[in-house]
Structures are given as structure tokens and as C-alpha cells.
Enzyme design. Structure first.
Site, short mmCIF file in Angstrom:
data_model
loop_
_atom_site.label_atom_id
_atom_site.label_comp_id
_atom_site.label_asym_id
_atom_site.label_seq_id
_atom_site.Cartn_x
_atom_site.Cartn_y
_atom_site.Cartn_z
CG ASN A 208 79.86 14.53 49.21
OD1 ASN A 208 80.64 14.03 48.40
ND2 ASN A 208 80.05 14.42 50.53
N PRO A 303 80.46 13.40 63.50
CG PRO A 303 81.73 11.46 63.59
CD PRO A 303 80.34 11.93 63.35
CB ILE A 305 87.14 13.28 60.69
CG1 ILE A 305 85.93 12.34 60.75
CG2 ILE A 305 88.43 12.47 60.62
CD1 ILE A 305 85.72 11.51 59.49
CG LEU A 306 90.30 19.19 59.77
CD1 LEU A 306 91.65 18.59 59.42
CD2 LEU A 306 89.86 20.19 58.70
#
Length: 397
Positions: A208, A303, A305-306
């Protein structure tokens, strides 16, 4: 935050010396005492009278000033400070430091001191990139000298590139971090930053537009408040700040592993722009282009993460801060994300192309928490970082 601290400020002979007036003002505002030393060359850019008036103390200039030697010998002067700061640190001063030369007041103090040293380099881009300077940098870092900057920017000589001195506010943050002073002293904070790169094959990846600028600014601001910062960063354009515990990663899975290894922490700020998906079976060889045939890519979810950290039952940080980069319905989407992930705060911003925020130098954020929405005006990413770091400090107090 620096009450009772004494800074020995050695001002080198570069055009950036004029900024030392502002640094002295900031240091004294924080309660620090400043003992200034001017090199002979520095006296061509700032006057001893100006510096003395701002510091409220005598300015030292000459190694052979008998009156000064009677009052405080240069050996003692080099050791009574809590920190020695060299700014601007010219190529000449850095070379003297690296090679142990002592032919004037400044270089003699630097050779005689047993106090930690922080330098803010400032020089022409070619001088900074010269192999001799790079060798000196390596030597100085090996000797334990800490650096703040330099940064890229326009220079007085008309060139552009690395070599521009960090701003006085950034030097102040580095000084505060070095002295471990401030409301976050003794606190350990995790910051994630930058994009992640998800491989398609050995030469292609999904990414990104995140530059890592906001995450880097947050880490630097937290350091400036005295925190110990673990900085987990993807392959960002912006270099990481000095003084952090640096962990470099590439993919989302590597970032999660690094985050979990860093726990426990008092607070975690997830500023990284983590890719939501990855190619489920990345090719081990470069995918060849075939006329009329497009490769079929199958995606898998990365996954979260937060959410993983926010929903921990054991070892959860006291404060978990997420980021929501949105292009539509910013506050509504961010509020839903906060509830879904389980974090304490969400820092929401509009990254639609018209804003220029993604990869830019400014940001306009909304802080969403149990208390509601706190809307901040558009400002530099550095100022956003400072305000957010101060908010974290208040929350952990």
C-alpha cells in the site's frame, strides 16, 4: 520535564547554528540549564552575546581563557553536565570526534568528557554521503555517541538531500528521551509503522502507499516523553527514529510475530498499514508473463494484529490504540472497527486521494473512544504525533 538537568551545548560552525537560539529557549522552558560552548566558526553565525543572553550563562569559546580556567577548568566543565549536545555537528567536528583530536575548546571537551553525547549533524549532502563521513559515523556510533538526524530537505547551498539538521523540537525530543525524563519515563510502548509487503513471487508483492511517516513521528514523540519504545516497522520510506528498539519486518505474519515477542508493554499504538490479504501460495520462482494468459492468484486473510492484541486475556497492554485509514464514512467505519477489534482508541483519518494524506506530510484525525469523538484540525504529522503521545501519557498516568 528537564528540571534540574544541565545540558552542555556545543554549537558548531554551520548555518544551522542560528537555530540554537530556539533550542536553548525550548530547553530552558522545560527547566534545563544550558551551558553553551561556541567553536570559532560558530561565532561567524551567532554571537556569544546572543547565546549568553538566551542561556543566562557564560559562553565558553577559548581553550586558553585563563579567567574561565580559574573558574571552571575545561575538564570539569566536560563532566558536570547530564548530557553533551553537539548541534550543529559539522563534518569537521564529527571528524575530530571520531579521530580523537583536541585542538580547540569544543573538541577538547568532547575528548575529555565521560558524559553521554548526542549530536545533530548538519552539512551538505555530498559531505554527508562522502565515504570519510560515513566511516566517522560508524566510528562514533561504535563509541556510543547518539544521533538525531540528519533529515532530507533544502539546504542553504541550494541542494536537496540528507544532511539537513533536525529541527530544534526534534532535538529536544531526543534530549528528553536520552535523559529518560518526562511523564512516560519507565513506560514501555510498542509502535507499529509502515506498510507490509506480501509476496506474490520473489520479485513482486502486494503493498500500500503508507510511507511510515506518522508511525515514525509517534515513536519519536513517545521517546521525547521518556518512554522506552519498541518500533516494529515494515519496509517504510521514512527511516526509523534513533533511540528505539528497532524490529524490521516485511509481511503481516512477521509483524504479528514481532509484536507478540515485544509484549508485555504498557501501551501499544498500531499505526502500521497492514495488508488485509496475502497470496495464499506465493510462487518460489518468478511468474513468467504469457501472452493471453493471466496468472490466477488465490488470496488468504492475514492475521488481525490489532484484534489479536486487543482481545488478549492475559498480558493485554493497558492502552491499545488502533488506526483506521478510510476513504468513505470515516467516523462511522472507524467506530465500527473499534468495537469489532476491541481496542481502546481508534485514530481515524480520511486517506482518499484528494486529501493527499497517504504518503504526505500532514494529517487530519478523529480520536474515537468510550468518551466519544475528538476531532483534530489538519496539522503536520509531527504535531499529530506529539498530541497523541501527550494523550497516551495522560491515559497511563
Amino acid at each position: 520535564m528537564l528540571a534540574g538537568k544541565r545540558i552542555l551545548l556545543i554549537i558548531g560552525g554551520g548555518i544551522a547554528a542560528f537555530k540554537m537560539s530556539e533550542l536553548i529557549r525550548l530547553l530552558r522552558k522545560q527547566g534545563a540549564a544550558v551551558t553553551p560552548v561556541l567553536t570559532e566558526a560558530a561565532g561567524h553565525f551567532v554571537t556569544p552575546l546572543t547565546i549568553s543572553a538566551l542561556a543566562g550563562e557564560k559562553v565558553y569559546t577559548s581553550l586558553f581563557d585563563l579567567t574561565a580556567e580559574a573558574e571552571m577548568g575545561h575538564i570539569q566543565l566536560s563532566r558536570v553536565a547530564d548530557l553533551v549536545v553537539v548541534a550543529p555537528a559539522t563534518a569537521d567536528l564529527m571528524a575530530k570526534m571520531a579521530h580523537g583530536l583536541a585542538d580547540d575548546m569544543a573538541s577538547t571537551l568532547l575528548l575529555a568528557t565521560d558524559t553521554p553525547v548526542l549530536i545533530a549533524p548538519a552539512m551538505n549532502v555530498r559531505m554527508w554521503q562522502h565515504p570519510a563521513t560515513q566511516r566517522n559515523i560508524k566510528t562514533l556510533k561504535g563509541d556510543g555517541v547518539a544521533f538525531v538526524g540528519p533529515v532530507e530537505g533544502d539546504m542553504a547551498c541550494g541542494e536537496y538531500g540528507p544532511g539537513r539538521m533536525s529541527e530544534p523540537s526534534e532535538i529536544l525530543e531526543a534530549i528528553t528521551a536520552r535523559l529518560k525524563a518526562g511523564p512516560l519515563a519507565g513506560r514501555r510502548v510498542l509502535v507499529t509503522s509502515g506498510p507490509t509487503h506480501e509476496p506474490i513471487d520473489p520479485v513482486r508483492y502486494i503493498a500500500n502507499r503508507s510511507s511510515g511517516a506518522q508511525g515514525t513521528a509517534i515513536a519519536r514523540a513517545l521517546l521525547g516523553l521518556g518512554a522506552d519504545v519498541v518500533f516494529v516497522t515494515g519496509p517504510a520510506e521514512v527511516p526509523p527514529p534513533e533511540g528505539v528498539e528497532l524490529v524490521r519486518v516485511e509481511s503481516a505474519r512477521e509483524m504479528l510475530e514481532a509484536v507478540e515477542a515485544a509484549l508485555p508493554v504498557d501501551a501499544a499504538v498500531f499505526a502500521a498499514a497492514v495488508a488485509d490479504w496475502r497470496v495464499s501460495s506465493a510462487s518460489s520462482s518468478k511468474i513468467k508473463k504469457q501472452a493471453g494468459a493471466l496468472p490466477a492468484l488465490t488470496f488468504a486473510e492475514n492475521p488481525d494484529i490489532l484484534a489479536t492484541v486487543s482481545q488478549r486475556t492475559a498480558g493485554r497492554p493497558a492502552l491499545v490504540v488502533g488506526f483506521a485509514a478510510e476513504t468513505d464514512d470515516v467516523e462511522a467505519n472507524a467506530a465500527a472497527k473499534r468495537l469489532r477489534k476491541g481496542c481502546d482508541w481508534i485514530v481515524a483519518n480520511d486517506v482518499s486521494p484528494a486529501t493527499g494524506i497517504m504518503g504526505g506530510t500532514e494529517n487530519a484525525v478523529v480520536i474515537l473512544s468510550d468518551e466519544g469523538a475528538e476531532r483534530w484540525p489538519r496539522m503536520s504529522k509531527e504535531l499529530v504525533a506529539r498530541r497523541l503521545a501527550e494523550r497516551v501519557a495522560l491515559a497511563l498516568a
